[in-house]
Design a protein around this motif. Structure first.
Motif, PDB file in Angstrom:
ATOM      1  N   GLY A 196       0.794  -1.223   0.000  1.00 28.47           N
ATOM      2  CA  GLY A 196       0.000   0.000   0.000  1.00 28.47           C
ATOM      3  C   GLY A 196       0.825   1.271   0.000  1.00 28.47           C
ATOM      4  O   GLY A 196       2.036   1.270  -0.267  1.00 28.47           O
ATOM      5  N   SER A 197       0.141   2.364   0.318  1.00 24.97           N
ATOM      6  CA  SER A 197       0.737   3.693   0.218  1.00 24.97           C
ATOM      7  C   SER A 197       1.523   4.064   1.469  1.00 24.97           C
ATOM      8  O   SER A 197       1.336   3.497   2.547  1.00 24.97           O
ATOM      9  N   TYR A 198       2.406   5.045   1.294  1.00 23.97           N
ATOM     10  CA  TYR A 198       3.164   5.555   2.438  1.00 23.97           C
ATOM     11  C   TYR A 198       2.274   6.367   3.361  1.00 23.97           C
ATOM     12  O   TYR A 198       1.173   6.795   2.989  1.00 23.97           O
ATOM     13  N   THR A 199       2.767   6.613   4.575  1.00 24.39           N
ATOM     14  CA  THR A 199       2.039   7.399   5.557  1.00 24.39           C
ATOM     15  C   THR A 199       3.044   8.118   6.448  1.00 24.39           C
ATOM     16  O   THR A 199       4.241   8.152   6.124  1.00 24.39           O
ATOM     17  N   THR A 200       2.601   8.685   7.551  1.00 22.08           N
ATOM     18  CA  THR A 200       3.489   9.337   8.515  1.00 22.08           C
ATOM     19  C   THR A 200       3.039   8.992   9.930  1.00 22.08           C
ATOM     20  O   THR A 200       1.878   8.639  10.154  1.00 22.08           O
ATOM     21  N   PRO A 201       3.918   9.114  10.921  1.00 23.10           N
ATOM     22  CA  PRO A 201       3.495   8.905  12.302  1.00 23.10           C
ATOM     23  C   PRO A 201       2.356   9.833  12.706  1.00 23.10           C
ATOM     24  O   PRO A 201       1.425   9.420  13.419  1.00 23.10           O
ATOM     25  N   GLU A 202       2.407  11.069  12.256  1.00 22.26           N
ATOM     26  CA  GLU A 202       1.359  12.029  12.607  1.00 22.26           C
ATOM     27  C   GLU A 202      -0.008  11.552  12.117  1.00 22.26           C
ATOM     28  O   GLU A 202      -0.994  11.562  12.874  1.00 22.26           O
ATOM     29  N   GLU A 203      -0.077  11.106  10.867  1.00 21.84           N
ATOM     30  CA  GLU A 203      -1.350  10.648  10.318  1.00 21.84           C
ATOM     31  C   GLU A 203      -1.872   9.428  11.066  1.00 21.84           C
ATOM     32  O   GLU A 203      -3.068   9.324  11.358  1.00 21.84           O
ATOM     33  N   GLU A 204      -0.978   8.501  11.379  1.00 20.59           N
ATOM     34  CA  GLU A 204      -1.434   7.273  12.019  1.00 20.59           C
ATOM     35  C   GLU A 204      -1.834   7.495  13.476  1.00 20.59           C
ATOM     36  O   GLU A 204      -2.760   6.850  13.971  1.00 20.59           O
ATOM     37  N   MET A 205      -1.179   8.387  14.158  1.00 21.60           N
ATOM     38  CA  MET A 205      -1.583   8.706  15.528  1.00 21.60           C
ATOM     39  C   MET A 205      -2.985   9.304  15.571  1.00 21.60           C
ATOM     40  O   MET A 205      -3.738   9.115  16.522  1.00 21.60           O
ATOM     41  N   GLU A 206      -3.335  10.038  14.531  1.00 23.33           N
ATOM     42  CA  GLU A 206      -4.636  10.699  14.498  1.00 23.33           C
ATOM     43  C   GLU A 206      -5.727   9.835  13.873  1.00 23.33           C
ATOM     44  O   GLU A 206      -6.887   9.896  14.292  1.00 23.33           O
ATOM     45  N   MET A 207      -5.359   9.006  12.866  1.00 25.78           N
ATOM     46  CA  MET A 207      -6.373   8.383  12.025  1.00 25.78           C
ATOM     47  C   MET A 207      -6.434   6.864  12.086  1.00 25.78           C
ATOM     48  O   MET A 207      -7.391   6.268  11.611  1.00 25.78           O
ATOM     49  N   ASN A 208      -5.441   6.214  12.667  1.00 28.35           N
ATOM     50  CA  ASN A 208      -5.393   4.758  12.617  1.00 28.35           C
ATOM     51  C   ASN A 208      -6.269   4.150  13.713  1.00 28.35           C
ATOM     52  O   ASN A 208      -5.968   4.276  14.896  1.00 28.35           O
ATOM     53  N   PRO A 209      -7.354   3.473  13.359  1.00 25.68           N
ATOM     54  CA  PRO A 209      -8.289   2.951  14.369  1.00 25.68           C
ATOM     55  C   PRO A 209      -7.687   1.834  15.210  1.00 25.68           C
ATOM     56  O   PRO A 209      -8.172   1.585  16.328  1.00 25.68           O
ATOM     57  N   PHE A 210      -6.652   1.182  14.723  1.00 24.38           N
ATOM     58  CA  PHE A 210      -6.048   0.080  15.464  1.00 24.38           C
ATOM     59  C   PHE A 210      -5.133   0.557  16.596  1.00 24.38           C
ATOM     60  O   PHE A 210      -4.748  -0.227  17.445  1.00 24.38           O
ATOM     61  N   LEU A 211      -4.797   1.837  16.572  1.00 21.50           N
ATOM     62  CA  LEU A 211      -3.877   2.364  17.577  1.00 21.50           C
ATOM     63  C   LEU A 211      -4.586   3.138  18.677  1.00 21.50           C
ATOM     64  O   LEU A 211      -3.965   3.495  19.677  1.00 21.50           O
ATOM     65  N   ASN A 212      -5.866   3.390  18.505  1.00 25.43           N
ATOM     66  CA  ASN A 212      -6.592   4.118  19.523  1.00 25.43           C
ATOM     67  C   ASN A 212      -6.763   3.279  20.776  1.00 25.43           C
ATOM     68  O   ASN A 212      -7.073   2.097  20.710  1.00 25.43           O
ATOM     69  N   GLY A 213      -6.510   3.892  21.906  1.00 23.45           N
ATOM     70  CA  GLY A 213      -6.738   3.231  23.182  1.00 23.45           C
ATOM     71  C   GLY A 213      -5.603   2.364  23.651  1.00 23.45           C
ATOM     72  O   GLY A 213      -5.727   1.683  24.685  1.00 23.45           O
ATOM     73  N   PHE A 214      -4.483   2.364  22.907  1.00 20.06           N
ATOM     74  CA  PHE A 214      -3.353   1.538  23.349  1.00 20.06           C
ATOM     75  C   PHE A 214      -2.678   2.201  24.543  1.00 20.06           C
ATOM     76  O   PHE A 214      -2.442   3.388  24.545  1.00 20.06           O
TER      77      PHE A 214
END
Length: 214
Positions: A196-214
């Motif tokens: 898939g496509s590239y991303t950034t830590p900033e985007e994943e901290m805000e938008m990645n549903p698998f990382l919420n609540g860790f």
């Protein structure tokens, strides 16, 4: 400044990365399949390959290793926990799929086994090998701090994370790797994943549903 080219290869479109400098030296990461296509690109761009690095040894990341290594006499870098996966179809996953050949990579005696996190210097290239297990026990992310990018294999994806239901996988370990090794990078670091496509830590901290609540 380094140049990064991505090629999506093979049956599951695995990202192979060729990182090159101004002198046309290059390093190949995860040549998963379609060796003829990779070789064509190397010749077209007049690259001079120096080495192959693997983020991990699942079949879709290793399929073109032997062809490239034989043609260019390249050293192969792999985590010590997955050395014996290279020629074991059940461990590298290819043996689970009847429609696939058994993926076997022959490992000569003088290969480069990565046993600890370290700074790697090859030619003018300098980057960090950081352990990010969870998707597999020997997953490695390669961090190019000075150039602002990281090649992370199947650890972290755009709005997703690596699967953990394969041999040696662990969701808890994977999330720990992501949060401690990848999300701590500068927020605008370009994360190049295995698919898939590239991303950034900033985007994943805000938008990645698998990382919420860790």
């Amino acid at each position: 400044m380094l140049n990064v080219k991505v090629y999506s290869l093979g049956p599951v479109q695995t990202n192979c990365y060729i990182v090159s400098n101004k002198q046309k030296d290059c390093i190949i990461f995860d040549p998963g399949e379609e060796s003829a296509r990779i070789i064509k690109e190397i010749r077209k761009n007049q690259y001079k390959p120096l080495a192959i690095f693997l983020t991990h040894t699942h079949f879709d990341h290793i399929g073109a290793v032997d062809a490239l290594r034989e043609l260019y006499n390249l050293p192969l870098y792999v985590h010590e926990k997955e050395v014996n996966w290279l020629n074991d179809p059940m461990k590298n996953g290819s043996g689970k799929y009847a429609e696939l050949p058994n993926y076997i990579v022959n490992l000569p005696d003088k290969e480069h086994i990565i046993r600890q996190e370290q700074v790697i210097e090859i030619g003018s290239f300098k980057f960090n090998a950081v352990f990010t297990p969870g998707h597999s026990p020997g997953s490695i992310s390669y961090i190019f701090e000075d150039d602002g990018f990281a090649i992370v294999g199947d650890t972290l994806f755009e709005r997703s994370i690596g699967r953990t239901d394969l041999i040696g996988g662990s969701l808890e370990v994977l999330l720990k790797s992501i949060h401690e090794k990848l999300l701590t990078l500068p927020e605008n670091t370009i994360i190049y994943p295995g698919h898939g496509s590239y991303t950034t830590p900033e985007e994943e901290m805000e938008m990645n549903p698998f990382l919420n609540g860790f």
